[in-house]
Write a protein that holds these residues in place. Structure first.
Motif, PDB file in Angstrom:
ATOM      1  N   ILE A   1       0.813  -1.209   0.000  1.00 44.14           N
ATOM      2  CA  ILE A   1       0.000   0.000   0.000  1.00 44.14           C
ATOM      3  C   ILE A   1       0.852   1.268   0.000  1.00 44.14           C
ATOM      4  N   HIS A   2       2.089   1.180   0.492  1.00 42.84           N
ATOM      5  CA  HIS A   2       2.973   2.349   0.578  1.00 42.84           C
ATOM      6  C   HIS A   2       3.859   2.505  -0.657  1.00 42.84           C
ATOM      7  N   SER A   3       3.617   1.675  -1.663  1.00 44.35           N
ATOM      8  CA  SER A   3       4.488   1.682  -2.848  1.00 44.35           C
ATOM      9  C   SER A   3       3.736   2.130  -4.089  1.00 44.35           C
ATOM     10  N   ILE A   4       4.493   2.362  -5.137  1.00 42.02           N
ATOM     11  CA  ILE A   4       3.919   2.602  -6.463  1.00 42.02           C
ATOM     12  C   ILE A   4       4.064   1.307  -7.253  1.00 42.02           C
TER      13      ILE A   4
ATOM     14  N   TYR B   1      -8.802   0.133  -8.087  1.00 40.71           N
ATOM     15  CA  TYR B   1      -8.990  -0.593  -6.833  1.00 40.71           C
ATOM     16  C   TYR B   1      -7.843  -0.296  -5.869  1.00 40.71           C
ATOM     17  N   PHE B   2      -6.607  -0.276  -6.405  1.00 36.66           N
ATOM     18  CA  PHE B   2      -5.425   0.013  -5.591  1.00 36.66           C
ATOM     19  C   PHE B   2      -5.530   1.413  -4.995  1.00 36.66           C
ATOM     20  N   ASN B   3      -5.993   2.368  -5.792  1.00 33.70           N
ATOM     21  CA  ASN B   3      -6.145   3.743  -5.297  1.00 33.70           C
ATOM     22  C   ASN B   3      -7.232   3.819  -4.221  1.00 33.70           C
ATOM     23  N   HIS B   4      -8.292   3.015  -4.365  1.00 39.66           N
ATOM     24  CA  HIS B   4      -9.319   2.992  -3.333  1.00 39.66           C
ATOM     25  C   HIS B   4      -8.734   2.513  -2.000  1.00 39.66           C
ATOM     26  N   LEU B   5      -7.883   1.494  -2.064  1.00 43.41           N
ATOM     27  CA  LEU B   5      -7.250   1.003  -0.843  1.00 43.41           C
ATOM     28  C   LEU B   5      -6.320   2.055  -0.248  1.00 43.41           C
TER      29      LEU B   5
ATOM     30  N   ASN C   1       3.904   8.768   2.068  1.00 41.65           N
ATOM     31  CA  ASN C   1       3.842   7.478   2.757  1.00 41.65           C
ATOM     32  C   ASN C   1       2.958   6.483   2.025  1.00 41.65           C
ATOM     33  N   LEU C   2       2.097   6.986   1.131  1.00 37.16           N
ATOM     34  CA  LEU C   2       1.233   6.112   0.336  1.00 37.16           C
ATOM     35  C   LEU C   2       1.756   5.953  -1.096  1.00 37.16           C
ATOM     36  N   GLY C   3       2.996   6.355  -1.312  1.00 39.06           N
ATOM     37  CA  GLY C   3       3.598   6.185  -2.629  1.00 39.06           C
ATOM     38  C   GLY C   3       3.167   7.238  -3.634  1.00 39.06           C
ATOM     39  N   ILE C   4       2.638   8.374  -3.152  1.00 36.53           N
ATOM     40  CA  ILE C   4       2.185   9.455  -4.048  1.00 36.53           C
ATOM     41  C   ILE C   4       3.042  10.679  -3.778  1.00 36.53           C
ATOM     42  N   ASP C   5       3.953  10.998  -4.701  1.00 38.11           N
ATOM     43  CA  ASP C   5       4.910  12.077  -4.478  1.00 38.11           C
ATOM     44  C   ASP C   5       4.284  13.458  -4.569  1.00 38.11           C
ATOM     45  N   ASP C   6       3.249  13.606  -5.343  1.00 39.49           N
ATOM     46  CA  ASP C   6       2.628  14.915  -5.556  1.00 39.49           C
ATOM     47  C   ASP C   6       1.444  15.080  -4.594  1.00 39.49           C
ATOM     48  N   PRO C   7       1.567  15.939  -3.566  1.00 40.95           N
ATOM     49  CA  PRO C   7       0.482  16.098  -2.594  1.00 40.95           C
ATOM     50  C   PRO C   7      -0.790  16.687  -3.213  1.00 40.95           C
ATOM     51  N   TYR C   8      -0.643  17.489  -4.279  1.00 37.48           N
ATOM     52  CA  TYR C   8      -1.812  18.066  -4.936  1.00 37.48           C
ATOM     53  C   TYR C   8      -2.595  16.980  -5.692  1.00 37.48           C
ATOM     54  N   TYR C   9      -1.869  16.071  -6.312  1.00 37.85           N
ATOM     55  CA  TYR C   9      -2.516  14.942  -6.982  1.00 37.85           C
ATOM     56  C   TYR C   9      -3.245  14.080  -5.957  1.00 37.85           C
ATOM     57  N   PHE C  10      -2.574  13.854  -4.821  1.00 39.91           N
ATOM     58  CA  PHE C  10      -3.199  13.086  -3.748  1.00 39.91           C
ATOM     59  C   PHE C  10      -4.488  13.759  -3.282  1.00 39.91           C
TER      60      PHE C  10
END
Length: 297
Positions: A207-210, A242-246, A268-277
């Motif tokens: 879950i913490h990876s890309i 589905y992965f993004n939902h988790l 921590n969730l493998g998403i480098d861009d906080p705005y995208y998150f």
């Protein structure tokens, strides 16, 4: 079932039977917001029911389900005779003329139930839509029998309101196990036996990876297109969705239980861009991460 038409009235050794009182049905079951949807009127268990027979020329007002776990029997309905064996159950819609009985040489062992309610006819339609000739196949499952036993044992203790709600909510689960047997039995399978379940397990662990789609497909040892088609047919979502939902599920936990800054949370969730998150979170959850934290803290 009902006594009328039975060729054997003295009963069967080990038999069990409960008929709900009409007063209980009239005073509570048909009025309560929960039970009026689906409620049991009669329930029982007949082991090796030799000479068991019932004939109802006009049918009865309840829906009937008979689950055969051993031996054999038969059903006549709509001018058809249907042979019934172990691991099969028969369905008899309300107000439908019918007759049924145990095989004379190998009498059936059956669990049976009569039920009514606002949704009863629709539930019966769902069951029949997945069956052939009123006789769906049904693999034996201990969990299903435990549901039946839980219903029966609680009804034996009496008819207080909470007990009636409880047993009929369990009964809804029992019915779902008949309609969606594959999903019900899947709980007993090892994750490694199921491609989709194995992939979801991998998603939870990573879950913490890309992870890209081709990596999921490689893990499943399938082509990308084949894997994606299987995954979506089982879950309703593409693997990445589905992965993004988790990931968003995990984000909700972080926001609720920690003071981790949103930028750090995203990384921590493998998403480098906080705005995208934030955009992804807002799209799925309906509020921004900061609004969600404020509401749930």
């Amino acid at each position: 079932m009902k006594n009328k038409g039975l060729r054997k009235r003295e009963g069967f050794e080990g038999q069990r039977l409960i008929v709900l009182p009409k007063k209980v049905i009239a005073d509570f079951l048909i009025k309560d917001l929960i039970t009026k949807q689906i409620y049991i009127t009669d329930i029982g268990y007949y082991p090796k029911a030799q000479f068991h027979y019932a004939e109802r020329p006009a049918g009865i007002s309840q829906q009937i389900i008979i689950y055969c776990t051993e031996g054999q029997g038969w059903l006549e309905i709509n001018k058809k005779r249907i042979e019934v064996s172990a691991s099969e159950f028969i369905t008899i819609p309300a107000n439908t003329p019918h007759k049924y009985g145990a095989d004379s040489n190998k009498p059936w062992t059956i669990y049976w139930v009569h039920f009514k309610g606002d949704l009863a006819a629709y539930i019966m339609e769902l069951i029949l839509s997945n069956s052939e000739n009123y006789k769906p196949n049904l693999a034996y499952n201990d969990q299903r029998i435990k549901l039946f036993e839980d219903i029966y044992s609680n009804l034996e203790k009496g008819y207080n309101n909470d007990a009636l709600r409880y047993v009929n909510m369990i009964f809804s689960h029992f019915l779902s196990s008949l309609i969606y047997e594959e999903k019900f039995n899947d709980t007993d399978q090892k994750i490694g036996d199921n491609i989709v379940a194995s992939t979801i397990d991998l998603m939870q662990k990573k879950i913490h990876s890309i992870i890209k789609l081709n990596e999921f497909a490689s893990f499943a040892n399938l082509s990308v297109s084949h894997f994606s088609a299987i995954f979506k047919s089982k879950t309703g979502y593409s693997p990445i969705e589905y992965f993004n939902h988790l990931k968003m599920q995990k984000a909700c936990q972080y926001l609720s239980f920690t003071d981790m800054p949103i930028k750090e949370l995203a990384i921590n969730l493998g998403i480098d861009d906080p705005y995208y998150f934030s955009r992804m979170f807002t799209k799925l959850m309906g509020v921004s991460p900061s609004q969600y934290r404020k509401k749930n803290k």
